[in-house]
Design a protein around this motif. Structure first.
Motif, PDB file in Angstrom:
ATOM      1  N   ASP A 162       0.814  -1.222   0.000  1.00 50.00           N
ATOM      2  CA  ASP A 162       0.000   0.000   0.000  1.00 50.00           C
ATOM      3  C   ASP A 162       0.846   1.270   0.000  1.00 50.00           C
ATOM      4  N   GLY A 163       2.170   1.129  -0.055  1.00 48.52           N
ATOM      5  CA  GLY A 163       3.066   2.283  -0.129  1.00 48.52           C
ATOM      6  C   GLY A 163       3.686   2.704   1.183  1.00 48.52           C
ATOM      7  N   ASP A 164       3.110   2.294   2.311  1.00 55.57           N
ATOM      8  CA  ASP A 164       3.689   2.624   3.607  1.00 55.57           C
ATOM      9  C   ASP A 164       5.012   1.886   3.811  1.00 55.57           C
ATOM     10  N   PHE A 165       5.805   2.355   4.769  1.00 53.73           N
ATOM     11  CA  PHE A 165       7.054   1.676   5.125  1.00 53.73           C
ATOM     12  C   PHE A 165       6.845   0.888   6.404  1.00 53.73           C
ATOM     13  N   LEU A 166       7.511  -0.245   6.502  1.00 50.47           N
ATOM     14  CA  LEU A 166       7.497  -1.037   7.721  1.00 50.47           C
ATOM     15  C   LEU A 166       8.944  -1.214   8.166  1.00 50.47           C
ATOM     16  N   VAL A 167       9.246  -0.704   9.364  1.00 46.07           N
ATOM     17  CA  VAL A 167      10.605  -0.760   9.893  1.00 46.07           C
ATOM     18  C   VAL A 167      10.657  -1.793  11.021  1.00 46.07           C
ATOM     19  N   PRO A 168      11.426  -2.870  10.876  1.00 44.78           N
ATOM     20  CA  PRO A 168      11.548  -3.847  11.958  1.00 44.78           C
ATOM     21  C   PRO A 168      12.335  -3.248  13.121  1.00 44.78           C
ATOM     22  N   SER A 185      11.346  -8.332  23.016  1.00 41.63           N
ATOM     23  CA  SER A 185      10.344  -8.600  21.988  1.00 41.63           C
ATOM     24  C   SER A 185      10.628  -7.853  20.698  1.00 41.63           C
ATOM     25  N   SER A 186      10.013  -8.342  19.630  1.00 45.52           N
ATOM     26  CA  SER A 186      10.103  -7.700  18.318  1.00 45.52           C
ATOM     27  C   SER A 186       8.793  -6.977  18.022  1.00 45.52           C
ATOM     28  N   LEU A 187       8.880  -5.925  17.233  1.00 45.21           N
ATOM     29  CA  LEU A 187       7.698  -5.196  16.777  1.00 45.21           C
ATOM     30  C   LEU A 187       8.073  -4.424  15.527  1.00 45.21           C
ATOM     31  N   PHE A 188       7.126  -3.625  15.026  1.00 49.15           N
ATOM     32  CA  PHE A 188       7.360  -2.926  13.761  1.00 49.15           C
ATOM     33  C   PHE A 188       6.820  -1.497  13.852  1.00 49.15           C
ATOM     34  N   PHE A 200       2.895   2.064  15.749  1.00 51.87           N
ATOM     35  CA  PHE A 200       3.633   0.884  16.174  1.00 51.87           C
ATOM     36  C   PHE A 200       2.695  -0.307  16.356  1.00 51.87           C
ATOM     37  N   THR A 201       3.192  -1.485  15.999  1.00 46.68           N
ATOM     38  CA  THR A 201       2.402  -2.699  16.134  1.00 46.68           C
ATOM     39  C   THR A 201       2.505  -3.240  17.560  1.00 46.68           C
ATOM     40  N   ASN A 202       1.780  -4.336  17.798  1.00 51.24           N
ATOM     41  CA  ASN A 202       1.941  -5.053  19.056  1.00 51.24           C
ATOM     42  C   ASN A 202       3.339  -5.656  19.142  1.00 51.24           C
ATOM     43  N   LYS A 203       3.754  -5.978  20.350  1.00 47.15           N
ATOM     44  CA  LYS A 203       5.059  -6.597  20.574  1.00 47.15           C
ATOM     45  C   LYS A 203       4.941  -8.121  20.475  1.00 47.15           C
ATOM     46  N   VAL A 204       5.872  -8.719  19.759  1.00 41.40           N
ATOM     47  CA  VAL A 204       5.876 -10.168  19.552  1.00 41.40           C
ATOM     48  C   VAL A 204       6.709 -10.820  20.651  1.00 41.40           C
ATOM     49  N   HIS A 205       6.060 -11.612  21.498  1.00 38.65           N
ATOM     50  CA  HIS A 205       6.748 -12.331  22.554  1.00 38.65           C
ATOM     51  C   HIS A 205       6.891 -13.796  22.168  1.00 38.65           C
ATOM     52  N   SER A 206       7.840 -14.466  22.808  1.00 40.16           N
ATOM     53  CA  SER A 206       8.079 -15.881  22.517  1.00 40.16           C
ATOM     54  C   SER A 206       8.670 -16.564  23.751  1.00 40.16           C
ATOM     55  N   ARG A 207       8.981 -17.824  23.623  1.00 39.79           N
ATOM     56  CA  ARG A 207       9.353 -18.683  24.753  1.00 39.79           C
ATOM     57  C   ARG A 207      10.500 -18.116  25.593  1.00 39.79           C
ATOM     58  N   ILE A 208      11.598 -17.706  24.974  1.00 37.13           N
ATOM     59  CA  ILE A 208      12.743 -17.169  25.710  1.00 37.13           C
ATOM     60  C   ILE A 208      13.100 -15.763  25.244  1.00 37.13           C
ATOM     61  N   GLY A 250       0.434  -6.480   8.078  1.00 36.24           N
ATOM     62  CA  GLY A 250       1.474  -5.991   8.974  1.00 36.24           C
ATOM     63  C   GLY A 250       0.969  -5.184  10.146  1.00 36.24           C
ATOM     64  N   LYS A 251      -0.350  -5.108  10.322  1.00 36.38           N
ATOM     65  CA  LYS A 251      -0.901  -4.309  11.432  1.00 36.38           C
ATOM     66  C   LYS A 251      -0.771  -5.019  12.761  1.00 36.38           C
ATOM     67  N   THR A 252      -1.040  -6.323  12.790  1.00 43.87           N
ATOM     68  CA  THR A 252      -0.911  -7.104  14.015  1.00 43.87           C
ATOM     69  C   THR A 252      -0.092  -8.356  13.729  1.00 43.87           C
ATOM     70  N   TRP A 253       0.559  -8.872  14.793  1.00 44.09           N
ATOM     71  CA  TRP A 253       1.487  -9.990  14.625  1.00 44.09           C
ATOM     72  C   TRP A 253       1.222 -11.090  15.647  1.00 44.09           C
ATOM     73  N   ALA A 254       1.444 -12.331  15.215  1.00 51.91           N
ATOM     74  CA  ALA A 254       1.204 -13.500  16.054  1.00 51.91           C
ATOM     75  C   ALA A 254       2.346 -13.701  17.046  1.00 51.91           C
ATOM     76  N   LEU A 255       2.113 -14.548  18.047  1.00 52.28           N
ATOM     77  CA  LEU A 255       3.164 -14.942  18.975  1.00 52.28           C
ATOM     78  C   LEU A 255       4.326 -15.561  18.214  1.00 52.28           C
ATOM     79  N   GLY A 256       5.539 -15.345  18.694  1.00 45.68           N
ATOM     80  CA  GLY A 256       6.699 -15.931  18.059  1.00 45.68           C
ATOM     81  C   GLY A 256       6.820 -17.417  18.380  1.00 45.68           C
ATOM     82  N   GLU A 257       7.160 -18.203  17.381  1.00 46.25           N
ATOM     83  CA  GLU A 257       7.320 -19.643  17.556  1.00 46.25           C
ATOM     84  C   GLU A 257       8.693 -20.076  17.063  1.00 46.25           C
TER      85      GLU A 257
END
Length: 355
Positions: A162-168, A185-188, A200-208, A250-257
């Motif tokens: 859609d033309g927007d930028f996504l910065v990890p 955690s990771s987010l965008f 900013f998106t939600n923060k992606v959490h994971s096991r460790i 890219g608006k919302t992100w799943a848990l990290g696996e």
């Protein structure tokens, strides 16, 4: 496979790998500890500018936690073989700056994202950015991407459909310099082209815990990202690259696996080629050393990764923080650091060389 080391002009060391079925791979030593600005040179990023120049940005100084470090930039003009002497492109007075990420907006400005540390550890850092309208020759004043502490950048942005930028980006938690905290955690960060505003998106959490996401967009709605694992820096048998995905552009992100790819608490990079294939580069080990440096290709949107090649594997050294792009000629250009984070290396190969 046989490796032979050559000495070349312009202080470049070439490492040539030969094989009966694969093309030669040339690895060029671009900068070493002898280059002014401090021995420490890590991590590095690379971008191709609109005029065809290649540009490398890296974090330089006397050490990761020593002194007033800065972000340095160097250019290799189109058609030439030598790199310019690095110059300072971002430096906050009396603060440590690093993790410079160079990125050319398609048809627009050249962006530099970087980290500035306001305390003793990375958990005290924030993200800044600046941009250039003349292919990196001059830069705007720095702006703050976020004031939230612990935020950092390492991987290249992408332009969404859609033309927007996504910065990890990512957030480091904890004060232990010997481990990445489990709440890291990771987010965008999303730059809205029409309004010129950030969200900013939600923060992606994971096991460790996980940090340093690298992202690609597969279709209008689906994106995937691979992340560096959290935890200790030592050997960890259940330490793997972490995967997350978005199903809404890219608006919302799943848990990290966890994936099946080992990770020694080191950076991973992921890009999508013009033909739609995905290329990943990472340290293929769950031991403490950041080697070997392995590249893989997926032709089915990341479901399987059968084609692989070790780019370099030097047991008594480390090959860290790989960063890759596809240039206009279709080739894959990459950089990584070695020799106790004092040397920036550049390599070039084709997708067919990986297979």
């Amino acid at each position: 496979m046989i490796y032979r080391v050559f000495n070349a002009s312009l202080c470049m060391a070439l490492l040539v790998a030969t094989s009966s079925v694969r093309a030669e791979l040339t690895i060029e030593k671009v900068f070493g500890p002898d280059i002014p600005g401090g021995e420490y040179k890590h991590p590095a990023s690379i971008g191709e500018l609109a005029n065809g120049d290649l540009y490398i940005a890296y974090y330089g100084g006397e050490g990761e936690y020593k002194g007033d470090t800065a972000v340095f930039g160097s250019r290799r003009e189109k058609g030439k073989t030598s790199w310019s002497l690095p110059t300072t492109i971002a430096d906050t007075p009396d603060r440590a700056d690093g993790n410079g990420v160079i990125w050319q907006e398609p048809g627009g400005a050249t962006w530099l994202f970087y980290v500035c540390r306001y305390g003793k550890t990375w958990a005290d850092s924030v993200i800044k950015y600046k941009y250039s309208h003349d292919n990196g020759h001059t830069w705007t004043d720095s702006e703050m991407l976020t004031f939230e502490r612990g935020m950092m950048v390492r991987s290249q942005p992408i332009q969404l459909f859609d033309g927007d930028f996504l910065v990890p980006i990512y957030q480091e938690k904890g004060t232990d310099a010997k481990a990445i905290g489990a709440q890291s955690s990771s987010l965008f960060a999303r730059y809205h082209k029409k309004t010129k505003e950030w969200s900013f998106t939600n923060k992606v959490h994971s096991r460790i815990g996980n940090i340093q996401p690298s992202v690609v967009q597969l279709d209008q709605n689906k994106l995937i990202a691979f992340c560096r694992r959290g935890g200790i820096y030592g050997p960890l048998l259940d330490g793997f690259i972490v995967r997350t995905e978005s199903r809404d552009g890219g608006k919302t992100w799943a848990l990290g696996e966890d994936t099946s790819f080992p990770n020694p608490n080191s950076a991973v990079d992921l890009i999508k080629l013009k033909n739609g294939h995905l290329v990943m580069i990472y340290n293929n080990s769950n031991q403490a050393k950041r080697n070997p440096l392995t590249m893989r290709v997926s032709t089915d949107q990341g479901q399987t990764w059968p084609a692989a090649r070790d780019i370099v594997n030097t047991p008594d050294d480390e090959q860290g923080y790989p960063f890759i792009i596809q240039t206009a000629d279709g080739r894959i250009n990459g950089v990584y650091t070695s020799q106790k984070r004092t040397v920036v290396n550049h390599f070039v190969l084709d997708e067919s060389d990986i297979k």
